[in-house]
Design a protein around this motif. Structure first.
Motif, PDB file in Angstrom:
ATOM      1  N   GLU A   4      42.083   4.216   2.901  1.00  0.00           N
ATOM      2  CA  GLU A   4      42.115   2.777   2.615  1.00  0.00           C
ATOM      3  C   GLU A   4      43.159   2.078   3.503  1.00  0.00           C
ATOM      4  O   GLU A   4      42.907   0.983   4.021  1.00  0.00           O
ATOM      5  CB  GLU A   4      42.439   2.521   1.134  1.00  0.00           C
ATOM      6  CG  GLU A   4      41.346   2.952   0.156  1.00  0.00           C
ATOM      7  CD  GLU A   4      41.284   4.467  -0.079  1.00  0.00           C
ATOM      8  OE1 GLU A   4      42.205   5.200   0.397  1.00  0.00           O
ATOM      9  OE2 GLU A   4      40.323   4.932  -0.716  1.00  0.00           O
ATOM     10  N   TYR A  30      32.662   4.494  -1.608  1.00  0.00           N
ATOM     11  CA  TYR A  30      32.517   3.104  -2.037  1.00  0.00           C
ATOM     12  C   TYR A  30      31.184   2.493  -1.594  1.00  0.00           C
ATOM     13  O   TYR A  30      30.582   2.947  -0.631  1.00  0.00           O
ATOM     14  CB  TYR A  30      33.618   2.234  -1.427  1.00  0.00           C
ATOM     15  CG  TYR A  30      35.028   2.672  -1.701  1.00  0.00           C
ATOM     16  CD1 TYR A  30      35.599   2.476  -2.962  1.00  0.00           C
ATOM     17  CD2 TYR A  30      35.798   3.250  -0.703  1.00  0.00           C
ATOM     18  CE1 TYR A  30      36.909   2.855  -3.208  1.00  0.00           C
ATOM     19  CE2 TYR A  30      37.118   3.632  -0.944  1.00  0.00           C
ATOM     20  CZ  TYR A  30      37.661   3.432  -2.196  1.00  0.00           C
ATOM     21  OH  TYR A  30      38.950   3.804  -2.440  1.00  0.00           O
ATOM     22  N   GLU A  34      32.357  -3.165  -1.481  1.00  0.00           N
ATOM     23  CA  GLU A  34      33.682  -2.780  -1.998  1.00  0.00           C
ATOM     24  C   GLU A  34      34.641  -2.511  -0.842  1.00  0.00           C
ATOM     25  O   GLU A  34      35.840  -2.768  -0.946  1.00  0.00           O
ATOM     26  CB  GLU A  34      33.575  -1.523  -2.868  1.00  0.00           C
ATOM     27  CG  GLU A  34      32.895  -1.762  -4.195  1.00  0.00           C
ATOM     28  CD  GLU A  34      32.727  -0.465  -4.993  1.00  0.00           C
ATOM     29  OE1 GLU A  34      32.882  -0.515  -6.212  1.00  0.00           O
ATOM     30  OE2 GLU A  34      32.440   0.593  -4.381  1.00  0.00           O
ATOM     31  N   ASN A  37      35.483  -6.104   0.526  1.00  0.00           N
ATOM     32  CA  ASN A  37      36.363  -6.863  -0.382  1.00  0.00           C
ATOM     33  C   ASN A  37      37.688  -6.158  -0.676  1.00  0.00           C
ATOM     34  O   ASN A  37      38.646  -6.806  -1.065  1.00  0.00           O
ATOM     35  CB  ASN A  37      35.647  -7.145  -1.712  1.00  0.00           C
ATOM     36  CG  ASN A  37      34.567  -8.188  -1.555  1.00  0.00           C
ATOM     37  OD1 ASN A  37      34.613  -8.997  -0.627  1.00  0.00           O
ATOM     38  ND2 ASN A  37      33.585  -8.178  -2.436  1.00  0.00           N
ATOM     39  N   GLY A  38      37.704  -4.839  -0.473  1.00  0.00           N
ATOM     40  CA  GLY A  38      38.926  -4.077  -0.747  1.00  0.00           C
ATOM     41  C   GLY A  38      39.807  -3.947   0.497  1.00  0.00           C
ATOM     42  O   GLY A  38      40.471  -4.904   0.891  1.00  0.00           O
ATOM     43  N   PRO A  39      39.789  -2.763   1.130  1.00  0.00           N
ATOM     44  CA  PRO A  39      40.723  -2.508   2.236  1.00  0.00           C
ATOM     45  C   PRO A  39      40.606  -3.479   3.420  1.00  0.00           C
ATOM     46  O   PRO A  39      41.618  -3.865   3.997  1.00  0.00           O
ATOM     47  CB  PRO A  39      40.396  -1.076   2.664  1.00  0.00           C
ATOM     48  CG  PRO A  39      39.170  -0.672   1.943  1.00  0.00           C
ATOM     49  CD  PRO A  39      38.994  -1.574   0.779  1.00  0.00           C
ATOM     50  N   LYS A  42      42.104  -6.758   2.520  1.00  0.00           N
ATOM     51  CA  LYS A  42      43.552  -6.565   2.413  1.00  0.00           C
ATOM     52  C   LYS A  42      44.180  -6.662   3.805  1.00  0.00           C
ATOM     53  O   LYS A  42      45.225  -7.299   4.000  1.00  0.00           O
ATOM     54  CB  LYS A  42      43.826  -5.185   1.799  1.00  0.00           C
ATOM     55  CG  LYS A  42      45.088  -5.153   1.001  1.00  0.00           C
ATOM     56  CD  LYS A  42      45.163  -3.940   0.124  1.00  0.00           C
ATOM     57  CE  LYS A  42      46.599  -3.791  -0.327  1.00  0.00           C
ATOM     58  NZ  LYS A  42      46.872  -2.519  -0.946  1.00  0.00           N
TER      59      LYS A  42
END
Ligand code: B1M
Length: 213
Positions: A4, A30, A34, A37-39, A42
């Motif tokens: 990630e 994932y 995901e 929108n996640g790593p 970020k």
């Protein structure tokens, strides 16, 4: 670094070396969205923070944007496609004066994978061009994106111009420049149709589905 952390760092560093193999690894754990929108998001948030602190220049942010775009393009191949009949036609645009299009293009991918016909007008779209496209395409709804503070005001102007042109199909608005409150208090009163705020691309899909029901 964990997987990630590596994914976020490709975006922050603006490098694609090792990106695709790591996306492949991530897909074992994932869903494509995901990962975005996640790593990846970020990483983009970190880019925004560094840029804000003058620790990155525009050219570097552009490289980060390239990594994000390449990742989304790759992940799109693994997204579920809902091959249902066309649910509706939606015109999409980033408003006048604004070049940010990664979020808008993500909205296009999510909507078109879920039964919508999308006409993507691109970036820096002035109200006139939107009105002309509306007359030509006769969409069921219009989606506007904007990331700059001045883009929020531009959405108000766009809504006013569309109202003057007699347009009243629902509009979906989204992007970091906006809030639900601004949408309700500042854009809605200037438009004859529904004005809905979408916080992200999935929210945009949910709202579109509710509209078409
Ligand atoms: Co720009 N930029 N940028 N930039 N840039 C921001 C927005 C900024 C917050 C960075 C910062 O200073 N912290 C800041 C805005 C400040 C402000 O107005 N308050 C900023 C600035 C200042 C600028 C310039 C003025 C810099 C300069 O030239 N001095 C310039 C503007 C040029 C212009 O528009 N006229 C500029 C330029 C650029 C690049 C070209 C280098 C590049 C864009 C490349 C591109 O898009 N092709 C860029 C980038 C990458 C960013 C940040 C770092 C990342 C934006 C992004 O792509 N995020 C951004 C900081 C940040 O947001 N953290 C920043 C990922 C994307 C998936 O998220 O677009 O938010 P987002 O979309 C989300 C939701 O918002 C929503 O769904 C998506 C998620 O699912 N959504 C919708 C968006 N639209 C939607 C529409 C919908 C529904 C949902 O329905 C229709």
């Amino acid at each position: 670094l964990t997987l990630e952390e590596r994914l976020a760092s490709y975006v922050v560093e603006g490098t694609k070396e090792g990106l695709i193999p790591d996306l492949t690894l991530a897909l074992e754990k994932y869903m494509p969205l995901e990962i975005i929108n996640g790593p990846l998001m970020k990483g983009m948030e970190e880019v925004g923070r560094l840029f804000n602190n003058n620790e990155l220049i525009v050219a570097e942010v552009l490289q980060s944007a390239e990594v994000m775009k390449a990742s989304v393009a790759h992940l799109e191949n693994f997204m579920e496609k809902n091959e249902s009949a066309v649910k509706g036609k939606i015109l999409l645009a980033t408003v006048k004066g604004d070049v940010h299009d990664i979020g808008k293009n993500l909205v296009e991918i999510i909507l078109s994978n879920n039964g919508y016909q999308i006409v993507n007008l691109g970036i820096k779209v002035p109200p006139d061009q939107l009105i002309e496209a509306y007359r030509k395409e006769k969409p069921d709804a219009i989606g506007l994106s904007g990331l700059l503070v001045k883009s929020a005001q531009q959405m108000v102007i766009t809504a006013q111009d569309m109202r003057s042109a007699g347009i009243d199909v629902p509009i979906l608005v989204g992007g970091a420049a906006l809030t639900r409150k601004f949408t309700k208090n500042r854009i809605s009163p200037e438009y004859d149709g529904l004005v809905l705020y979408a916080k992200d691309a999935m929210d945009g899909l949910d709202l579109a589905n509710k509209l078409m029901d």
